[in-house]
Every structure is written in C-alpha cells, then in structure tokens.
Design a protein around this motif. Structure first.
Motif, PDB file in Angstrom:
ATOM      1  N   SER A  13      23.274 -16.647   6.957  1.00  0.00           N
ATOM      2  CA  SER A  13      22.564 -16.107   8.113  1.00  0.00           C
ATOM      3  C   SER A  13      21.301 -15.370   7.681  1.00  0.00           C
ATOM      4  O   SER A  13      20.246 -15.517   8.309  1.00  0.00           O
ATOM      5  CB  SER A  13      23.484 -15.171   8.892  1.00  0.00           C
ATOM      6  OG  SER A  13      22.782 -14.496   9.910  1.00  0.00           O
ATOM      7  N   SER A  14      21.401 -14.611   6.621  1.00  0.00           N
ATOM      8  CA  SER A  14      20.219 -13.899   6.120  1.00  0.00           C
ATOM      9  C   SER A  14      19.178 -14.868   5.592  1.00  0.00           C
ATOM     10  O   SER A  14      17.980 -14.686   5.826  1.00  0.00           O
ATOM     11  CB  SER A  14      20.608 -12.926   5.013  1.00  0.00           C
ATOM     12  OG  SER A  14      21.328 -11.848   5.541  1.00  0.00           O
ATOM     13  N   VAL A  15      19.601 -15.897   4.885  1.00  0.00           N
ATOM     14  CA  VAL A  15      18.666 -16.905   4.361  1.00  0.00           C
ATOM     15  C   VAL A  15      17.921 -17.567   5.511  1.00  0.00           C
ATOM     16  O   VAL A  15      16.689 -17.677   5.495  1.00  0.00           O
ATOM     17  CB  VAL A  15      19.403 -17.966   3.514  1.00  0.00           C
ATOM     18  CG1 VAL A  15      18.471 -19.106   3.136  1.00  0.00           C
ATOM     19  CG2 VAL A  15      20.003 -17.336   2.278  1.00  0.00           C
ATOM     20  N   VAL A  16      18.659 -17.977   6.535  1.00  0.00           N
ATOM     21  CA  VAL A  16      18.049 -18.629   7.697  1.00  0.00           C
ATOM     22  C   VAL A  16      17.100 -17.669   8.405  1.00  0.00           C
ATOM     23  O   VAL A  16      16.008 -18.058   8.825  1.00  0.00           O
ATOM     24  CB  VAL A  16      19.145 -19.163   8.648  1.00  0.00           C
ATOM     25  CG1 VAL A  16      18.574 -19.632   9.967  1.00  0.00           C
ATOM     26  CG2 VAL A  16      19.926 -20.284   7.979  1.00  0.00           C
ATOM     27  N   GLY A  17      17.497 -16.415   8.531  1.00  0.00           N
ATOM     28  CA  GLY A  17      16.625 -15.412   9.152  1.00  0.00           C
ATOM     29  C   GLY A  17      15.346 -15.196   8.364  1.00  0.00           C
ATOM     30  O   GLY A  17      14.262 -15.083   8.938  1.00  0.00           O
ATOM     31  N   TRP A  18      15.451 -15.155   7.037  1.00  0.00           N
ATOM     32  CA  TRP A  18      14.256 -14.997   6.201  1.00  0.00           C
ATOM     33  C   TRP A  18      13.342 -16.212   6.306  1.00  0.00           C
ATOM     34  O   TRP A  18      12.111 -16.054   6.365  1.00  0.00           O
ATOM     35  CB  TRP A  18      14.636 -14.740   4.741  1.00  0.00           C
ATOM     36  CG  TRP A  18      14.949 -13.307   4.482  1.00  0.00           C
ATOM     37  CD1 TRP A  18      16.167 -12.766   4.250  1.00  0.00           C
ATOM     38  CD2 TRP A  18      14.012 -12.218   4.460  1.00  0.00           C
ATOM     39  NE1 TRP A  18      16.052 -11.403   4.075  1.00  0.00           N
ATOM     40  CE2 TRP A  18      14.747 -11.038   4.198  1.00  0.00           C
ATOM     41  CE3 TRP A  18      12.641 -12.123   4.642  1.00  0.00           C
ATOM     42  CZ2 TRP A  18      14.148  -9.792   4.098  1.00  0.00           C
ATOM     43  CZ3 TRP A  18      12.043 -10.873   4.547  1.00  0.00           C
ATOM     44  CH2 TRP A  18      12.788  -9.732   4.282  1.00  0.00           C
ATOM     45  N   VAL A  19      13.906 -17.391   6.355  1.00  0.00           N
ATOM     46  CA  VAL A  19      13.081 -18.606   6.523  1.00  0.00           C
ATOM     47  C   VAL A  19      12.330 -18.528   7.845  1.00  0.00           C
ATOM     48  O   VAL A  19      11.133 -18.821   7.917  1.00  0.00           O
ATOM     49  CB  VAL A  19      13.936 -19.883   6.431  1.00  0.00           C
ATOM     50  CG1 VAL A  19      13.144 -21.115   6.877  1.00  0.00           C
ATOM     51  CG2 VAL A  19      14.455 -20.071   5.009  1.00  0.00           C
ATOM     52  N   GLY A  20      13.019 -18.105   8.896  1.00  0.00           N
ATOM     53  CA  GLY A  20      12.369 -17.950  10.193  1.00  0.00           C
ATOM     54  C   GLY A  20      11.251 -16.925  10.158  1.00  0.00           C
ATOM     55  O   GLY A  20      10.156 -17.156  10.689  1.00  0.00           O
ATOM     56  N   SER A  21      11.508 -15.799   9.521  1.00  0.00           N
ATOM     57  CA  SER A  21      10.487 -14.751   9.418  1.00  0.00           C
ATOM     58  C   SER A  21       9.262 -15.248   8.656  1.00  0.00           C
ATOM     59  O   SER A  21       8.116 -15.009   9.063  1.00  0.00           O
ATOM     60  CB  SER A  21      11.054 -13.523   8.700  1.00  0.00           C
ATOM     61  OG  SER A  21      12.082 -12.953   9.455  1.00  0.00           O
ATOM     62  N   ILE A  22       9.501 -15.950   7.563  1.00  0.00           N
ATOM     63  CA  ILE A  22       8.390 -16.479   6.757  1.00  0.00           C
ATOM     64  C   ILE A  22       7.599 -17.509   7.546  1.00  0.00           C
ATOM     65  O   ILE A  22       6.363 -17.517   7.503  1.00  0.00           O
ATOM     66  CB  ILE A  22       8.921 -17.049   5.425  1.00  0.00           C
ATOM     67  CG1 ILE A  22       9.419 -15.892   4.549  1.00  0.00           C
ATOM     68  CG2 ILE A  22       7.859 -17.863   4.706  1.00  0.00           C
ATOM     69  CD1 ILE A  22      10.266 -16.322   3.373  1.00  0.00           C
ATOM     70  N   ALA A  23       8.290 -18.360   8.310  1.00  0.00           N
ATOM     71  CA  ALA A  23       7.589 -19.364   9.116  1.00  0.00           C
ATOM     72  C   ALA A  23       6.691 -18.695  10.155  1.00  0.00           C
ATOM     73  O   ALA A  23       5.534 -19.107  10.344  1.00  0.00           O
ATOM     74  CB  ALA A  23       8.591 -20.297   9.793  1.00  0.00           C
ATOM     75  N   TYR A  24       7.209 -17.671  10.846  1.00  0.00           N
ATOM     76  CA  TYR A  24       6.392 -16.934  11.817  1.00  0.00           C
ATOM     77  C   TYR A  24       5.155 -16.328  11.155  1.00  0.00           C
ATOM     78  O   TYR A  24       4.035 -16.442  11.655  1.00  0.00           O
ATOM     79  CB  TYR A  24       7.187 -15.783  12.437  1.00  0.00           C
ATOM     80  CG  TYR A  24       7.988 -16.083  13.667  1.00  0.00           C
ATOM     81  CD1 TYR A  24       7.706 -17.138  14.515  1.00  0.00           C
ATOM     82  CD2 TYR A  24       9.041 -15.240  14.008  1.00  0.00           C
ATOM     83  CE1 TYR A  24       8.452 -17.358  15.654  1.00  0.00           C
ATOM     84  CE2 TYR A  24       9.790 -15.447  15.148  1.00  0.00           C
ATOM     85  CZ  TYR A  24       9.491 -16.522  15.966  1.00  0.00           C
ATOM     86  OH  TYR A  24      10.226 -16.724  17.097  1.00  0.00           O
ATOM     87  N   LEU A  25       5.381 -15.646  10.048  1.00  0.00           N
ATOM     88  CA  LEU A  25       4.270 -14.982   9.368  1.00  0.00           C
ATOM     89  C   LEU A  25       3.255 -15.977   8.819  1.00  0.00           C
ATOM     90  O   LEU A  25       2.050 -15.738   8.894  1.00  0.00           O
ATOM     91  CB  LEU A  25       4.803 -14.083   8.251  1.00  0.00           C
ATOM     92  CG  LEU A  25       5.591 -12.866   8.727  1.00  0.00           C
ATOM     93  CD1 LEU A  25       6.250 -12.174   7.539  1.00  0.00           C
ATOM     94  CD2 LEU A  25       4.708 -11.914   9.505  1.00  0.00           C
TER      95      LEU A  25
END
Length: 90
Positions: A13-25
């Motif tokens: 869940s954290s990995v997926v959340g970090w990928v999402g955050s990086i994509a947004y940024l």
C-alpha cells in the motif's frame, strides 16, 4: 525492519501510494517547466496514475477524505483524456 525511501518491509500500500505521489508531482513539475502541455494525454495519464495510487493507499488506510479527493482527481483526468481523444483535428 529495513527502510528504503521511507517504505518499510512489504507494505505494498505504501509503495503504491508513493508511486501515485511521484506521478502527481512529476505531472505538475513537467507542466510547470513547459515540458508537458495540459492539452496532451500524457499529463492526464500521469494524473490518473497518481489518483489510482493514492486511492488504493487511502482505501487501505480508510482515509475517506483523501479517497474522495483522489477519486474526483482521477475522474477529471479520465474526462480530460476522453475530450482530448475525441477532439476533432484542426
């Protein structure tokens, strides 16, 4: 427990959340630097990836305000891609 890039163990869940955050940024950075245009699908695809990653993470955490915001962001991104694809050529 080992920590790599603020991620602990096997917490997918954290990995997926970090990928999402990086994509947004990344989408915002590229847009801000004029390397990407909002009229291009890639900008919105990055936002869809960001929304999906953070939606899945919010579901895992039962973080409903975050879930709602990212669902709306994802719907906006999908809608934008549909409009871009359907737009008649000039």
């Amino acid at each position: 427990m080992h920590y790599y890039l603020f991620l602990s163990g096997d917490n997918m869940s954290s990995v997926v959340g970090w990928v999402g955050s990086i994509a947004y940024l990344l989408a915002y950075l590229l847009l801000s630097l004029n390397r990407l245009k909002a009229e291009k699908p890639l900008y919105h695809v990055l936002n869809m990836i960001g929304a999906l990653g953070l939606i899945l993470h919010a579901l895992d955490l039962k973080d409903y305000p975050n879930l709602v915001v990212n669902m709306a962001w994802g719907v906006i991104a999908v809608t934008a891609v549909v409009f871009i694809i359907r737009k008649p050529p000039k």
